[in-house]
Each structure stands twice: as C-alpha cells, then as structure tokens.
Design an enzyme around this catalytic site. Structure first.
Site, PDB file in Angstrom:
ATOM      1  N   HIS A 171       1.801  -5.989  12.701  1.00 35.64           N
ATOM      2  CA  HIS A 171       2.415  -6.750  11.596  1.00 35.64           C
ATOM      3  C   HIS A 171       3.911  -6.974  11.777  1.00 35.64           C
ATOM      4  CE1 HIS A 171       3.598  -2.725  10.274  1.00 35.64           C
ATOM      5  NE2 HIS A 171       4.551  -3.319   9.601  1.00 35.64           N
TER       6      HIS A 171
HETATM    7  C1  UD1 Z   1       6.918  -5.371   5.075  1.00 40.00           C
HETATM    8  C2  UD1 Z   1       8.168  -4.622   5.537  1.00 40.00           C
HETATM    9  C3  UD1 Z   1       7.872  -3.807   6.774  1.00 40.00           C
HETATM   10  C4  UD1 Z   1       6.657  -2.928   6.573  1.00 40.00           C
HETATM   11  C5  UD1 Z   1       5.486  -3.759   6.086  1.00 40.00           C
HETATM   12  C6  UD1 Z   1       4.357  -2.840   5.756  1.00 40.00           C
HETATM   13  C7  UD1 Z   1      10.279  -5.773   5.077  1.00 40.00           C
HETATM   14  C8  UD1 Z   1      11.403  -6.527   5.669  1.00 40.00           C
HETATM   15  N1  UD1 Z   1       9.230  -5.543   5.876  1.00 40.00           N
HETATM   16  O1  UD1 Z   1       6.592  -6.298   6.093  1.00 40.00           O
HETATM   17  O2  UD1 Z   1       8.970  -2.983   7.062  1.00 40.00           O
HETATM   18  O3  UD1 Z   1       6.349  -2.321   7.787  1.00 40.00           O
HETATM   19  O4  UD1 Z   1       5.866  -4.455   4.895  1.00 40.00           O
HETATM   20  O5  UD1 Z   1       3.148  -3.465   5.702  1.00 40.00           O
HETATM   21  O6  UD1 Z   1      10.337  -5.384   3.937  1.00 40.00           O
HETATM   22  N2  UD1 Z   1       1.366 -11.059   2.424  1.00 40.00           N
HETATM   23  C9  UD1 Z   1       0.174 -11.316   1.794  1.00 40.00           C
HETATM   24  N3  UD1 Z   1      -0.239 -10.420   0.854  1.00 40.00           N
HETATM   25  C10 UD1 Z   1       0.474  -9.310   0.510  1.00 40.00           C
HETATM   26  C11 UD1 Z   1       1.678  -9.078   1.175  1.00 40.00           C
HETATM   27  C12 UD1 Z   1       2.113  -9.967   2.132  1.00 40.00           C
HETATM   28  O7  UD1 Z   1      -0.502 -12.304   2.063  1.00 40.00           O
HETATM   29  O8  UD1 Z   1       0.020  -8.539  -0.353  1.00 40.00           O
HETATM   30  C13 UD1 Z   1       1.799 -12.002   3.491  1.00 40.00           C
HETATM   31  C14 UD1 Z   1       2.665 -13.145   2.966  1.00 40.00           C
HETATM   32  O9  UD1 Z   1       2.351 -14.294   3.688  1.00 40.00           O
HETATM   33  C15 UD1 Z   1       4.063 -12.680   3.328  1.00 40.00           C
HETATM   34  C16 UD1 Z   1       3.832 -11.912   4.619  1.00 40.00           C
HETATM   35  O10 UD1 Z   1       2.566 -11.295   4.466  1.00 40.00           O
HETATM   36  O11 UD1 Z   1       4.958 -13.735   3.476  1.00 40.00           O
HETATM   37  C17 UD1 Z   1       4.879 -10.857   4.911  1.00 40.00           C
HETATM   38  O12 UD1 Z   1       5.025  -9.951   3.819  1.00 40.00           O
HETATM   39  P1  UD1 Z   1       6.406  -9.164   3.599  1.00 40.00           P
HETATM   40  O13 UD1 Z   1       6.243  -8.171   2.532  1.00 40.00           O
HETATM   41  O14 UD1 Z   1       7.525 -10.106   3.474  1.00 40.00           O
HETATM   42  O15 UD1 Z   1       6.624  -8.441   4.975  1.00 40.00           O
HETATM   43  P2  UD1 Z   1       5.644  -7.513   5.801  1.00 40.00           P
HETATM   44  O16 UD1 Z   1       5.414  -8.146   7.109  1.00 40.00           O
HETATM   45  O17 UD1 Z   1       4.492  -7.122   4.976  1.00 40.00           O
HETATM   46  N1  UDP Z   2      -2.286   1.742   6.594  1.00 40.52           N
HETATM   47  C1  UDP Z   2      -3.400   1.667   5.763  1.00 40.52           C
HETATM   48  N2  UDP Z   2      -4.302   0.663   5.976  1.00 40.52           N
HETATM   49  C2  UDP Z   2      -4.174  -0.244   6.969  1.00 40.52           C
HETATM   50  C3  UDP Z   2      -3.035  -0.148   7.815  1.00 40.52           C
HETATM   51  C4  UDP Z   2      -2.109   0.844   7.594  1.00 40.52           C
HETATM   52  O1  UDP Z   2      -3.547   2.492   4.857  1.00 40.52           O
HETATM   53  O2  UDP Z   2      -5.040  -1.127   7.086  1.00 40.52           O
HETATM   54  C5  UDP Z   2      -1.310   2.805   6.361  1.00 40.52           C
HETATM   55  C6  UDP Z   2      -1.031   3.668   7.569  1.00 40.52           C
HETATM   56  O3  UDP Z   2      -1.982   4.695   7.683  1.00 40.52           O
HETATM   57  C7  UDP Z   2       0.373   4.194   7.280  1.00 40.52           C
HETATM   58  C8  UDP Z   2       0.998   3.058   6.523  1.00 40.52           C
HETATM   59  O4  UDP Z   2      -0.062   2.220   6.069  1.00 40.52           O
HETATM   60  O5  UDP Z   2       0.335   5.314   6.442  1.00 40.52           O
HETATM   61  C9  UDP Z   2       1.887   2.324   7.447  1.00 40.52           C
HETATM   62  O6  UDP Z   2       2.286   1.166   6.871  1.00 40.52           O
HETATM   63  P1  UDP Z   2       2.597  -0.140   7.699  1.00 40.52           P
HETATM   64  O7  UDP Z   2       2.019  -0.075   9.041  1.00 40.52           O
HETATM   65  O8  UDP Z   2       2.188  -1.249   6.820  1.00 40.52           O
HETATM   66  O9  UDP Z   2       4.189  -0.109   7.717  1.00 40.52           O
HETATM   67  P2  UDP Z   2       5.272   0.678   8.592  1.00 40.52           P
HETATM   68  O10 UDP Z   2       4.923   2.113   8.635  1.00 40.52           O
HETATM   69  O11 UDP Z   2       5.300   0.025   9.930  1.00 40.52           O
HETATM   70  O12 UDP Z   2       6.526   0.411   7.858  1.00 40.52           O
END
Ligand code: UD1
Ligand code: UDP
Length: 353
Positions: free
Chosen positions: A203
């Site tokens: 991601h």
């Molecule tokens: C965010 C965090 C990242 C974290 C990740 C965990 C920032 C800058 N990044 O990244 O550090 O590792 O969350 O998962 O805060 N979207 C959906 N449904 C949702 C959420 C997101 O469809 O419920 C899609 C949308 O198109 C959105 C994109 O995912 O634009 C990115 O979501 P966003 O929260 O901006 O960043 P993440 O990549 O999730």
């Molecule tokens: N995680 C989860 N379901 C998934 C993928 C990740 O519960 O399908 C959990 C994972 O076990 C960890 C946390 O989400 O505890 C990590 O979050 P993510 O990878 O979204 O973000 P990051 O740690 O890179 O910020």
C-alpha cells in the site's frame, strides 16, 4: 485527568487498542476519529473485533490530497479540542491523522504525547517520514518503541521527556493472538495449510503510485504463485487502472483487507511474508516469519540487522529470488519490548502530566 486519543487509519486503531484499555483503568479518555479510513474492512472491523470503544467524535474527513486531508482534519480537531480541553492529546504512529492531531493540539498549547516516536526511514519523499519528524518536534512526551528511535531523537536534539517504553504493537499482538487462535476461521475459509503459502500486502505510495514499481511487484507476485494478498483499496484502485488486476488474480489469491485477528493467523502460518507495511514487517519478526520488504529502506532496522527481514525494493527479480531462497538465521533478539508498553505509557502520563 482527561486524555484525547486521536485516530483515523488502520494502524492507528491497532495501536490505540491496548493503550485505550490501560488508560481507561485510571483516566477519562475521549476518542476522536478523523475518518481517514472508512471502509468497513479498513475501519469498523477493528473497533468491533478489538473492543475499542466507539469514538466520541467522528470527523468524517475521508480521502483527499495530503494538504486537503490534513487541513480538514486540523480544522475539525481544533474545534473539538477547544471544547473538550483535554490535559493531554495522544497521537499514534505516522499517518496524516497523527500529524493533524499533533499540530492542532500544539497550536492550542495542549500537551502532545506521541506513541511510536523517533522512527526514521531517512527518506523525506515518504509522506510518513515528514509526519514523523513534524510530530516529534511538537510533542511534549515522546514514547519510543526501540533504542534506535531514542537515538534518532537525540540526533535531532530531542532529549527531554523521551521514554523508551517498548512497542504497543507487541501488546496488541500478544493479547489478540490468543483471541485470534480461538476465533479466526480464515485458514479453513481459504482452505490453507500452515506454511504452504506466501502472504503479501502492498500500500506504500512509493509502490502504488509508481506504475513501474507496481507493475514489477504485481508480476513478481504472480510468478511466485501461492500468494494470499489482502489488498489495500489504494493498491486495488491502481492495479485496476494499470490493467494489472486480472494478471494478478490469475495466479494470486487477491482478497479484501482482513481484520486484525485473521491477519495475525495468516501471518503466523505464512511460509514467508512479502510487504511494504511497517507494522507487518514487525509482526513477521515477532512471529518468526521471514519477511521480504518491498522497500529500499526501513525504519524497523532491527529486523534487518537481525537477519529476519530483507529489503528488495520493487525489483521483480529480487522479489522472486528472495521468495525462493531467503532463510533467516535461527537467532532472535527481543528488541520491541515485553508487551507492557501500554502500561508504561499510561504510568508515565499519570506521573508527568
Ligand atoms: C495511510 C497512511 C499510511 C499507512 C496506511 C495504513 C498517510 C500519509 N498514510 O495510507 O502511513 O501505512 O494509511 O493503511 O496517512 N481508501 C479507500 N477506503 C478507505 C481508505 C482509503 O478506498 O477506507 C483509498 C482512497 O482511494 C484513498 C486511498 O485509499 O485515496 C489512500 O488512503 P489514505 O488514507 O490517504 O492513505 P493510505 O495509503 O491508506
Ligand atoms: N492489517 C490487517 N489487515 C490487513 C492488512 C494489515 O489487520 O488486511 C494490520 C497489520 O496486521 C498491522 C497493521 O494492519 O497490524 C498495519 O497497518 P498498515 O500495513 O495498513 O500500515 P503501516 O503499518 O504500514 O503504517
């Protein structure tokens, strides 16, 4: 004492869960949810499964560019903090929610406590790195998961009110693994045998938003085969745009993101884990599962130094080769704490604030 915990994204919820449980034994807590993540599998499932109390305020900010998203959060959090006047504002990790919460509080001269302070990847192009640095520099209490994190802060001149507490994700994992072993049916649902599959998550913006990187990761995963891939919505969107979705689905089992309990079981039983997630790298290490990390650098450097994690970037050849040959040494060091980080954090808040 009144604490305001601010969360909004998947990793924030997992970190909040053990801390909130400890906090509520001694203090009043309000939870502010920014709405950064909103799909059921990215959000509510964690509150339901981990028993996190329902947020007192839901700001429904949703998705958007960094400036828009962080700005909307900042405005809406500020309003609540002015009304609620907490003694301390607790923020977790490195998301845009973490940044908005910290800035809103610091601008109101409220005390900010940062859980998971001091992490650095030393890559300023990574949005999370910018968030980490800014949050640490406006925090009054800094709770470090590792000695490396403590040292990183020292190098930036942050030495006051820095505490090595261990990692709250160890606390979460220990408590939830017991529940997961009892409740999760994911192995049966997917007809999986232990140690017979690879588990992948992708991601990180540097991978999803760079077409070359995403293509080479998708091709590598489909070559490896036998991969279970709980797919983040961000990756799903880009894979479809680049017409990689069908290629990936032919040889890989792409599923919706799973809840934390199922994730722990999938991680524990995986032959190897392939990921660009921070939390997942650490969980792989804690569970003794070899990890192949789709990044050039990591803030969880101990997992690499100890030989359990290998950094391969988005290099298709390296990913496929490491999936075949990577074998960590037998040794294992406990560098993330004993599962009592949340207790330590709450005691420190009680003593210092
Ligand atoms: C965010 C965090 C990242 C974290 C990740 C965990 C920032 C800058 N990044 O990244 O550090 O590792 O969350 O998962 O805060 N979207 C959906 N449904 C949702 C959420 C997101 O469809 O419920 C899609 C949308 O198109 C959105 C994109 O995912 O634009 C990115 O979501 P966003 O929260 O901006 O960043 P993440 O990549 O999730
Ligand atoms: N995680 C989860 N379901 C998934 C993928 C990740 O519960 O399908 C959990 C994972 O076990 C960890 C946390 O989400 O505890 C990590 O979050 P993510 O990878 O979204 O973000 P990051 O740690 O890179 O910020």
């Amino acid at each position: 004492m009144k604490v305001a915990s601010i969360v909004g994204a998947r990793p924030n919820f997992i970190k909040l869960s053990p801390v909130s449980r400890e906090l509520r034994k001694k203090m009043d807590e309000i939870i502010i949810h920014t709405g950064q993540h909103y799909d059921y599998e990215m959000n509510k499932i964690f509150f339901d499964e981990l028993g996190i109390p329902t947020p007192d305020f839901h700001l429904e900010v949703g998705s958007g560019f960094h400036g828009y998203q962080t700005g909307e959060m900042l405005k809406r959090i500020e309003k609540i903090l002015i009304k609620e006047k907490p003694d301390v504002v607790l923020v977790f990790g490195d998301t845009n929610t973490t940044l908005a919460g910290a800035i809103a509080a610091a601008k109101l001269s409220l005390k900010v406590a940062h859980v998971e302070a001091g992490l650095r990847s030393f890559d300023r192009k990574m949005p999370e790195e910018v968030n980490r640095i800014l949050v640490d520099h406006c925090s009054s209490l800094l709770f470090c998961p590792t000695e490396t994190a403590e040292l990183n802060l020292k190098k930036e001149g942050i030495i006051e009110n820095v505490y090595l507490t261990g990692d709250v994700m160890v606390d979460a994992q220990r408590t939830c693994m017991i529940i997961a072993q009892d409740r999760s049916k994911i192995m049966d649902e997917l007809s999986l045998m232990p140690k017979s599959y690879y588990l992948a998550t992708v991601h990180r913006a540097s991978n999803t938003d760079d077409p070359d990187n995403l293509r080479s990761i998708a091709l590598a995963l489909s070559k490896i085969g036998n991969v279970i891939f709980p797919c983040h919505p961000r990756a799903e969107k880009r894979l479809k745009e680049l017409e990689l979705w069908d290629i990936l689905n032919k040889n890989t089992r792409v599923i919706k993101p799973v809840g934390y309990l199922d994730m722990l079981i999938l991680e524990k039983n995986a032959l190897k884990i392939i990921t660009d997630s921070g939390g997942v790298q650490k969980e792989a290490y804690l569970l003794g599962v070899p990890c192949i990390t789709l990044r050039e650098e990591t803030e969880w450097i101990e997992t690499v130094q100890d030989g359990w994690n290998v950094l391969v970037g988005a290099n298709e050849e390296m990913i496929t080769r490491m999936a075949r040959v990577f074998v960590p040494p037998g040794r294992y060091k406990n560098v993330f704490g004993l599962g009592d980080a949340s207790q330590k954090i709450v005691k420190l808040i009680e003593r210092i604030i």
